[in-house]
Write a protein that holds these residues in place. Structure first.
Motif, PDB file in Angstrom:
ATOM      1  N   THR A  80       4.998   1.500   6.160  1.00  0.00           N
ATOM      2  CA  THR A  80       6.222   2.254   5.893  1.00  0.00           C
ATOM      3  C   THR A  80       6.597   3.038   7.135  1.00  0.00           C
ATOM      4  OG1 THR A  80       7.218   4.000   4.520  1.00  0.00           O
ATOM      5  CG2 THR A  80       4.875   4.181   4.965  1.00  0.00           C
ATOM      6  N   SER A  81       7.845   3.459   7.210  1.00  0.00           N
ATOM      7  CA  SER A  81       8.284   4.268   8.338  1.00  0.00           C
ATOM      8  C   SER A  81       8.244   5.755   8.000  1.00  0.00           C
ATOM      9  CB  SER A  81       9.715   3.887   8.743  1.00  0.00           C
ATOM     10  OG  SER A  81      10.607   4.099   7.657  1.00  0.00           O
ATOM     11  N   ASN A  82       7.846   6.093   6.794  1.00  0.00           N
ATOM     12  CA  ASN A  82       7.974   7.456   6.295  1.00  0.00           C
ATOM     13  C   ASN A  82       6.611   8.021   5.911  1.00  0.00           C
ATOM     14  OD1 ASN A  82       8.375   9.609   4.241  1.00  0.00           O
ATOM     15  ND2 ASN A  82      10.541   9.145   4.572  1.00  0.00           N
ATOM     16  N   PHE A  83       6.220   9.150   6.532  1.00  0.00           N
ATOM     17  CA  PHE A  83       4.913   9.745   6.231  1.00  0.00           C
ATOM     18  C   PHE A  83       4.831  10.216   4.781  1.00  0.00           C
ATOM     19  CE2 PHE A  83       1.743  13.229   6.308  1.00  0.00           C
ATOM     20  CZ  PHE A  83       0.649  12.517   6.777  1.00  0.00           C
ATOM     21  N   THR A  84       5.945  10.700   4.238  1.00  0.00           N
ATOM     22  CA  THR A  84       5.947  11.149   2.852  1.00  0.00           C
ATOM     23  C   THR A  84       5.615  10.000   1.912  1.00  0.00           C
ATOM     24  OG1 THR A  84       7.592  12.856   3.344  1.00  0.00           O
ATOM     25  CG2 THR A  84       7.314  12.242   1.041  1.00  0.00           C
ATOM     26  N   GLU A  85       6.198   8.828   2.168  1.00  0.00           N
ATOM     27  CA  GLU A  85       5.875   7.650   1.361  1.00  0.00           C
ATOM     28  C   GLU A  85       4.422   7.247   1.541  1.00  0.00           C
ATOM     29  OE1 GLU A  85       8.543   4.527   2.322  1.00  0.00           O
ATOM     30  OE2 GLU A  85      10.307   5.513   1.479  1.00  0.00           O
ATOM     31  N   LEU A  86       3.941   7.422   2.764  1.00  0.00           N
ATOM     32  CA  LEU A  86       2.562   7.038   3.076  1.00  0.00           C
ATOM     33  C   LEU A  86       1.570   7.826   2.235  1.00  0.00           C
ATOM     34  CD1 LEU A  86       0.946   5.278   5.209  1.00  0.00           C
ATOM     35  CD2 LEU A  86       0.759   7.391   6.524  1.00  0.00           C
ATOM     36  N   ILE A  87       1.815   9.125   2.072  1.00  0.00           N
ATOM     37  CA  ILE A  87       0.848   9.954   1.359  1.00  0.00           C
ATOM     38  C   ILE A  87       1.081   9.994  -0.143  1.00  0.00           C
ATOM     39  CG2 ILE A  87       0.397  11.413   3.360  1.00  0.00           C
ATOM     40  CD1 ILE A  87       2.272  13.481   2.221  1.00  0.00           C
ATOM     41  N   ASN A  88       2.284   9.654  -0.594  1.00  0.00           N
ATOM     42  CA  ASN A  88       2.602   9.772  -2.016  1.00  0.00           C
ATOM     43  C   ASN A  88       2.515   8.454  -2.778  1.00  0.00           C
ATOM     44  OD1 ASN A  88       3.048  12.511  -1.839  1.00  0.00           O
ATOM     45  ND2 ASN A  88       5.235  12.303  -1.452  1.00  0.00           N
ATOM     46  N   ASP A  89       2.332   7.370  -2.061  1.00  0.00           N
ATOM     47  CA  ASP A  89       2.309   6.056  -2.703  1.00  0.00           C
ATOM     48  C   ASP A  89       1.037   5.331  -2.311  1.00  0.00           C
ATOM     49  OD1 ASP A  89       3.096   3.915  -4.179  1.00  0.00           O
ATOM     50  OD2 ASP A  89       4.764   3.319  -2.896  1.00  0.00           O
ATOM     51  N   GLU A  90       0.675   4.329  -3.057  1.00  0.00           N
ATOM     52  CA  GLU A  90      -0.418   3.471  -2.639  1.00  0.00           C
ATOM     53  C   GLU A  90      -0.005   2.766  -1.352  1.00  0.00           C
ATOM     54  OE1 GLU A  90      -1.666   0.781  -5.654  1.00  0.00           O
ATOM     55  OE2 GLU A  90      -1.666   2.303  -7.221  1.00  0.00           O
ATOM     56  N   LEU A  91      -0.965   2.542  -0.477  1.00  0.00           N
ATOM     57  CA  LEU A  91      -0.654   1.891   0.788  1.00  0.00           C
ATOM     58  C   LEU A  91      -0.360   0.417   0.525  1.00  0.00           C
ATOM     59  CD1 LEU A  91      -3.340   3.510   3.124  1.00  0.00           C
ATOM     60  CD2 LEU A  91      -1.052   4.306   2.542  1.00  0.00           C
ATOM     61  N   LYS A  92       0.873   0.022   0.825  1.00  0.00           N
ATOM     62  CA  LYS A  92       1.318  -1.332   0.516  1.00  0.00           C
ATOM     63  C   LYS A  92       1.749  -2.060   1.788  1.00  0.00           C
ATOM     64  CE  LYS A  92       2.890   0.065  -4.080  1.00  0.00           C
ATOM     65  NZ  LYS A  92       4.058   0.235  -4.968  1.00  0.00           N
ATOM     66  N   PHE A  93       1.206  -3.207   1.995  1.00  0.00           N
ATOM     67  CA  PHE A  93       1.558  -4.067   3.123  1.00  0.00           C
ATOM     68  C   PHE A  93       2.899  -4.723   2.824  1.00  0.00           C
ATOM     69  CE2 PHE A  93       0.538  -8.447   5.041  1.00  0.00           C
ATOM     70  CZ  PHE A  93       1.176  -8.140   6.221  1.00  0.00           C
ATOM     71  N   ASP A  94       3.894  -4.525   3.718  1.00  0.00           N
ATOM     72  CA  ASP A  94       5.240  -5.036   3.419  1.00  0.00           C
ATOM     73  C   ASP A  94       5.443  -6.491   3.828  1.00  0.00           C
ATOM     74  OD1 ASP A  94       5.605  -5.060   6.161  1.00  0.00           O
ATOM     75  OD2 ASP A  94       7.198  -3.565   6.193  1.00  0.00           O
ATOM     76  N   GLY A  95       4.380  -7.143   4.302  1.00  0.00           N
ATOM     77  CA  GLY A  95       4.470  -8.561   4.637  1.00  0.00           C
ATOM     78  C   GLY A  95       4.572  -8.844   6.125  1.00  0.00           C
ATOM     79  N   LEU A  96       4.870  -7.815   6.938  1.00  0.00           N
ATOM     80  CA  LEU A  96       4.965  -8.000   8.384  1.00  0.00           C
ATOM     81  C   LEU A  96       3.688  -7.522   9.059  1.00  0.00           C
ATOM     82  CD1 LEU A  96       8.602  -6.762   9.161  1.00  0.00           C
ATOM     83  CD2 LEU A  96       7.785  -9.122   8.992  1.00  0.00           C
ATOM     84  N   LYS A  97       3.266  -8.255  10.064  1.00  0.00           N
ATOM     85  CA  LYS A  97       2.124  -7.815  10.848  1.00  0.00           C
ATOM     86  C   LYS A  97       2.326  -8.213  12.307  1.00  0.00           C
ATOM     87  CE  LYS A  97      -0.722 -11.814   9.465  1.00  0.00           C
ATOM     88  NZ  LYS A  97      -1.994 -12.202   8.810  1.00  0.00           N
ATOM     89  N   PHE A  98       1.703  -7.435  13.187  1.00  0.00           N
ATOM     90  CA  PHE A  98       1.852  -7.640  14.618  1.00  0.00           C
ATOM     91  C   PHE A  98       0.478  -7.591  15.280  1.00  0.00           C
ATOM     92  CE2 PHE A  98       5.584  -5.416  13.006  1.00  0.00           C
ATOM     93  CZ  PHE A  98       6.619  -6.223  13.435  1.00  0.00           C
TER      94      PHE A  98
END
Length: 267
Positions: free
Chosen positions: A36-54
């Motif tokens: 995610t691009s948002n720290f708030t989402e990072l701490i408030n939600d389960e960590l979810k892989f959005d399908g992109l990797k580098f």
């Protein structure tokens, strides 16, 4: 389908991807799994892989957070207090703040100020705590619940100015005097971690967080009586003995057990 990321010993990195977008991701091997691009989402939600990797080598590592404040505890290791003229056994923590403009990421450049301003710039390798939820008047027994994860901090210091100024703001607050990173690690116990700082490959500092004169839960609780802690805030927990001057051309690295290594160039 969104992949759920397992919560054990996660390395969470903030980075600029090849499309010039800032995201958080999980480091797995030589890859970064975008979250995610948002720290708030990072701490408030389960960590979810959005399908992109580098590939890790293809992204630019940034400071792991942009905090509302950088809280520093000084002289938490008795030997470091002695070597810098501090008090080795304080009744309460010694506190100072750094501006967010001091932050630089892993492999960023520590820029030495003009010799007219300071002639003795030193490193201080430290464990840093990243706050995960808003807290005020936190109970000591609940303090660990407010820590999102751990990272590494280098409290770069103009040592000569700490001896002349009545407080540490100038000595600690120059731009680039706050290397932080390279990532946040979740799922580790911060109370017993080895810290080693090297200058051009030579060990200059070595200690363990178990040697601190104040416990980590106490520090979190104590500071929350003074100021409200916000998600993303950085709490730097102090440095072992061995701090020494740096000069242009040096490479300083701070390694903390179970987290990794923070390395920066001095120019």
């Amino acid at each position: 389908m969104i992949k759920q990321v397992q919560p054990k010993m996660q390395k969470i990195v903030r980075y600029l991807n090849p499309d010039d977008q800032i995201y958080y991701g999980i480091v797995e091997g030589g890859e970064v799994l975008q979250l995610t691009s948002n720290f708030t989402e990072l701490i408030n939600d389960e960590l979810k892989f959005d399908g992109l990797k580098f590939k890790y080598k293809d992204v630019k590592i940034l400071e792991p957070v942009i905090p509302s404040k950088i809280i520093n505890f000084g002289w938490t290791y008795a030997e470091h207090a002695k070597e810098t003229g501090g008090k080795p056994f304080l009744k309460e923590p010694f506190l100072f703040l750094k501006p967010t403009s001091s932050l630089i990421p892993n492999e960023g450049e520590i820029i030495l100020p003009s010799s007219k301003l300071t002639k003795q710039v030193e490193m201080e390798g430290e464990l840093a705590l990243i706050i995960g939820k808003r807290g005020k008047n936190i109970k000591e027994e609940e303090a660990m619940d407010y820590i999102f994860g751990c990272t590494i901090f280098n409290d770069v210091t103009a040592r000569d100015l700490t001896k002349t100024d009545p407080q540490f703001t100038r000595a600690k607050g120059f731009d680039t005097f706050g290397p932080l990173g390279p990532w946040i690690v979740k799922g580790i116990d911060p109370t017993n971690l080895r810290i080693v700082t090297t200058l051009n490959g030579k060990v200059v500092q070595e200690g363990n967080t178990s040697q601190m004169s104040f416990s980590i839960p106490y520090l979190v609780s104590w500071i929350s009586q003074v100021m409200t802690l916000e998600p993303g805030d950085v709490l730097a927990t102090g440095s072992p003995s061995g701090s020494c001057p740096m000069k242009s051309g040096d490479i300083v690295s701070v390694e903390v057990e179970n987290i990794g290594k923070l390395s920066n160039y001095v120019i």
